[in-house]
Design a protein around this motif. Structure first.
Motif, PDB file in Angstrom:
ATOM      1  N   ALA A   1       0.836  -1.209   0.000  1.00  0.00           N
ATOM      2  CA  ALA A   1       0.000   0.000   0.000  1.00  0.00           C
ATOM      3  C   ALA A   1       0.864   1.251   0.000  1.00  0.00           C
ATOM      4  O   ALA A   1       0.581   2.221  -0.723  1.00  0.00           O
ATOM      5  N   MET A   2       1.948   1.234   0.783  1.00  0.00           N
ATOM      6  CA  MET A   2       2.848   2.380   0.830  1.00  0.00           C
ATOM      7  C   MET A   2       3.479   2.636  -0.521  1.00  0.00           C
ATOM      8  O   MET A   2       3.587   3.783  -0.972  1.00  0.00           O
ATOM      9  N   GLY A   3       3.903   1.570  -1.182  1.00  0.00           N
ATOM     10  CA  GLY A   3       4.530   1.705  -2.488  1.00  0.00           C
ATOM     11  C   GLY A   3       3.593   2.333  -3.503  1.00  0.00           C
ATOM     12  O   GLY A   3       3.989   3.218  -4.274  1.00  0.00           O
ATOM     13  N   GLU A   4       2.353   1.895  -3.517  1.00  0.00           N
ATOM     14  CA  GLU A   4       1.386   2.434  -4.472  1.00  0.00           C
ATOM     15  C   GLU A   4       1.086   3.905  -4.191  1.00  0.00           C
ATOM     16  O   GLU A   4       0.994   4.719  -5.116  1.00  0.00           O
ATOM     17  N   LEU A   5       0.941   4.244  -2.897  1.00  0.00           N
ATOM     18  CA  LEU A   5       0.666   5.642  -2.544  1.00  0.00           C
ATOM     19  C   LEU A   5       1.843   6.552  -2.898  1.00  0.00           C
ATOM     20  O   LEU A   5       1.658   7.621  -3.494  1.00  0.00           O
ATOM     21  N   GLU A   6       3.048   6.133  -2.537  1.00  0.00           N
ATOM     22  CA  GLU A   6       4.207   6.972  -2.797  1.00  0.00           C
ATOM     23  C   GLU A   6       4.483   7.089  -4.288  1.00  0.00           C
ATOM     24  O   GLU A   6       4.905   8.148  -4.769  1.00  0.00           O
ATOM     25  N   ALA A   7       4.270   6.014  -5.029  1.00  0.00           N
ATOM     26  CA  ALA A   7       4.483   6.055  -6.471  1.00  0.00           C
ATOM     27  C   ALA A   7       3.514   7.040  -7.121  1.00  0.00           C
ATOM     28  O   ALA A   7       3.882   7.799  -8.029  1.00  0.00           O
TER      29      ALA A   7
ATOM     30  N   GLU B   1      -2.137  13.268   2.934  1.00  0.00           N
ATOM     31  CA  GLU B   1      -2.513  12.856   4.287  1.00  0.00           C
ATOM     32  C   GLU B   1      -2.502  11.336   4.433  1.00  0.00           C
ATOM     33  O   GLU B   1      -2.087  10.803   5.468  1.00  0.00           O
ATOM     34  N   MET B   2      -2.966  10.630   3.400  1.00  0.00           N
ATOM     35  CA  MET B   2      -2.946   9.164   3.445  1.00  0.00           C
ATOM     36  C   MET B   2      -1.521   8.639   3.501  1.00  0.00           C
ATOM     37  O   MET B   2      -1.206   7.707   4.255  1.00  0.00           O
ATOM     38  N   ALA B   3      -0.640   9.230   2.697  1.00  0.00           N
ATOM     39  CA  ALA B   3       0.760   8.791   2.662  1.00  0.00           C
ATOM     40  C   ALA B   3       1.435   9.055   4.006  1.00  0.00           C
ATOM     41  O   ALA B   3       2.189   8.206   4.516  1.00  0.00           O
ATOM     42  N   ILE B   4       1.181  10.214   4.601  1.00  0.00           N
ATOM     43  CA  ILE B   4       1.771  10.547   5.898  1.00  0.00           C
ATOM     44  C   ILE B   4       1.302   9.569   6.972  1.00  0.00           C
ATOM     45  O   ILE B   4       2.092   9.081   7.786  1.00  0.00           O
ATOM     46  N   ALA B   5       0.005   9.262   6.970  1.00  0.00           N
ATOM     47  CA  ALA B   5      -0.544   8.356   7.979  1.00  0.00           C
ATOM     48  C   ALA B   5       0.040   6.955   7.849  1.00  0.00           C
ATOM     49  O   ALA B   5       0.410   6.321   8.844  1.00  0.00           O
ATOM     50  N   LEU B   6       0.149   6.471   6.609  1.00  0.00           N
ATOM     51  CA  LEU B   6       0.675   5.120   6.415  1.00  0.00           C
ATOM     52  C   LEU B   6       2.169   5.078   6.707  1.00  0.00           C
ATOM     53  O   LEU B   6       2.672   4.107   7.279  1.00  0.00           O
ATOM     54  N   ARG B   7       2.866   6.138   6.351  1.00  0.00           N
ATOM     55  CA  ARG B   7       4.297   6.183   6.642  1.00  0.00           C
ATOM     56  C   ARG B   7       4.537   6.163   8.152  1.00  0.00           C
ATOM     57  O   ARG B   7       5.508   5.565   8.626  1.00  0.00           O
ATOM     58  N   ARG B   8       3.641   6.825   8.905  1.00  0.00           N
ATOM     59  CA  ARG B   8       3.775   6.817  10.365  1.00  0.00           C
ATOM     60  C   ARG B   8       3.695   5.386  10.895  1.00  0.00           C
ATOM     61  O   ARG B   8       4.429   5.011  11.801  1.00  0.00           O
ATOM     62  N   ARG B   9       2.817   4.594  10.330  1.00  0.00           N
ATOM     63  CA  ARG B   9       2.693   3.193  10.758  1.00  0.00           C
ATOM     64  C   ARG B   9       3.939   2.391  10.427  1.00  0.00           C
ATOM     65  O   ARG B   9       4.332   1.488  11.169  1.00  0.00           O
TER      66      ARG B   9
ATOM     67  N   SER C   1       6.429  11.673 -15.593  1.00  0.00           N
ATOM     68  CA  SER C   1       5.555  11.118 -14.565  1.00  0.00           C
ATOM     69  C   SER C   1       5.605   9.588 -14.515  1.00  0.00           C
ATOM     70  O   SER C   1       5.582   8.994 -13.431  1.00  0.00           O
ATOM     71  N   ALA C   2       5.667   8.946 -15.669  1.00  0.00           N
ATOM     72  CA  ALA C   2       5.701   7.480 -15.695  1.00  0.00           C
ATOM     73  C   ALA C   2       6.983   6.951 -15.054  1.00  0.00           C
ATOM     74  O   ALA C   2       6.964   5.986 -14.276  1.00  0.00           O
ATOM     75  N   ALA C   3       8.109   7.589 -15.379  1.00  0.00           N
ATOM     76  CA  ALA C   3       9.392   7.157 -14.816  1.00  0.00           C
ATOM     77  C   ALA C   3       9.441   7.426 -13.312  1.00  0.00           C
ATOM     78  O   ALA C   3      10.002   6.632 -12.546  1.00  0.00           O
ATOM     79  N   ALA C   4       8.859   8.538 -12.873  1.00  0.00           N
ATOM     80  CA  ALA C   4       8.834   8.861 -11.438  1.00  0.00           C
ATOM     81  C   ALA C   4       8.025   7.817 -10.680  1.00  0.00           C
ATOM     82  O   ALA C   4       8.425   7.365  -9.594  1.00  0.00           O
ATOM     83  N   HIS C   5       6.893   7.426 -11.243  1.00  0.00           N
ATOM     84  CA  HIS C   5       6.046   6.400 -10.626  1.00  0.00           C
ATOM     85  C   HIS C   5       6.814   5.089 -10.500  1.00  0.00           C
ATOM     86  O   HIS C   5       6.853   4.469  -9.429  1.00  0.00           O
ATOM     87  N   ALA C   6       7.451   4.672 -11.588  1.00  0.00           N
ATOM     88  CA  ALA C   6       8.176   3.393 -11.596  1.00  0.00           C
ATOM     89  C   ALA C   6       9.363   3.420 -10.637  1.00  0.00           C
ATOM     90  O   ALA C   6       9.618   2.440  -9.922  1.00  0.00           O
ATOM     91  N   ALA C   7      10.093   4.535 -10.617  1.00  0.00           N
ATOM     92  CA  ALA C   7      11.280   4.636  -9.755  1.00  0.00           C
ATOM     93  C   ALA C   7      10.901   4.599  -8.282  1.00  0.00           C
ATOM     94  O   ALA C   7      11.575   3.954  -7.468  1.00  0.00           O
ATOM     95  N   MET C   8       9.809   5.290  -7.920  1.00  0.00           N
ATOM     96  CA  MET C   8       9.396   5.292  -6.513  1.00  0.00           C
ATOM     97  C   MET C   8       8.857   3.933  -6.090  1.00  0.00           C
ATOM     98  O   MET C   8       9.141   3.463  -4.974  1.00  0.00           O
TER      99      MET C   8
END
Length: 223
Positions: A92-98, A157-165, A199-206
């Motif tokens: 889930a974190m990977g998808e959100l950050e990507a 906000e979702m990314a911050i909350a999940l990263r906190r976990r 944008s596509a490369a940024a998504h894949a790299a993250m």
């Protein structure tokens, strides 16, 4: 958005509660506090030479990460986090950050891009100095800049909350020998893509980066 110096000062000024939470998280991840172990507030206060109030607040903070559970009449207990649960969180974190990285490549202002680049360049120096703690602190800021750069408050906000976990597990990865330089190289691919608006490369790299964060934590545990 505040400048990098202001953000760094905020990260550096770790409160007593934050430090306590980090120290207890390290004790849990190292196995010193085993799953099922009851975290007695008085004993923890004596161990860390503080009053019970910051201990209580640190325990509440840790409960949001899933590392401990606060049970009625039993207090705080070290949780049993299964590999399957961690995998779900990292996916889930990977998808959100990507997604945040993809949107950042599209939406970041020139000023935001310069801040990201400046922080990335500074992290190169920190990595060469071998200061894993400073690198971990800057790493937190690096990801926060990308969340904000998505210009989507809900995703941020979702990314911050999940990263906190996941924060204790993500910080633990830097205990692995050679991890900071590898993390920096992964960041470099993300930054390069964002700065050129790909944008596509940024998504894949993250997505690749977060996958390797999870793999590094697993490697640390296996070692």
């Amino acid at each position: 958005m505040r400048n990098i110096e202001g953000e760094t000062a905020a990260v550096a000024s770790v409160t007593t509660v934050d430090k306590l939470a980090n120290d207890m998280a390290e004790a849990i991840l190292s196995g010193e506090f085993a799953p099922g172990y009851r975290l007695d507030e008085q004993l923890l206060a004596q161990r860390y030479n503080v009053s019970r109030t910051p201990v209580r607040e640190a325990l509440r903070q840790l409960a949001t990460t899933g590392l401990i559970e606060i049970r009625p009449r039993r207090g705080a207990v070290v949780a049993r986090v299964t590999p399957a649960q961690l995998e779900e969180l990292f996916v889930a974190m990977g998808e959100l950050e990507a997604t945040c990285a993809r949107l950042a490549a599209m939406s970041m202002s020139p000023t935001e891009r310069r801040r990201l680049q400046a922080l990335h360049e500074r992290m190169s120096s920190v990595e060469r100095q071998g200061d894993a703690k400073a690198f971990a602190d800057d790493n937190h800021l690096f990801h926060a800049l990308i969340y904000a750069g998505s210009h989507n408050r809900v995703l941020e906000e979702m990314a911050i909350a999940l990263r906190r976990r996941l924060s204790p597990f993500r910080r633990a990865q830097f205990q692995l020998e050679g991890r900071p330089p590898r993390s920096f190289a992964e960041h470099d691919a993300v930054v390069t893509a964002i700065l050129r608006g790909d944008s596509a490369a940024a998504h894949a790299a993250m997505l690749h980066h977060v996958t390797l964060v999870e793999r590094s934590y697993e490697e640390l545990c296996a070692g």
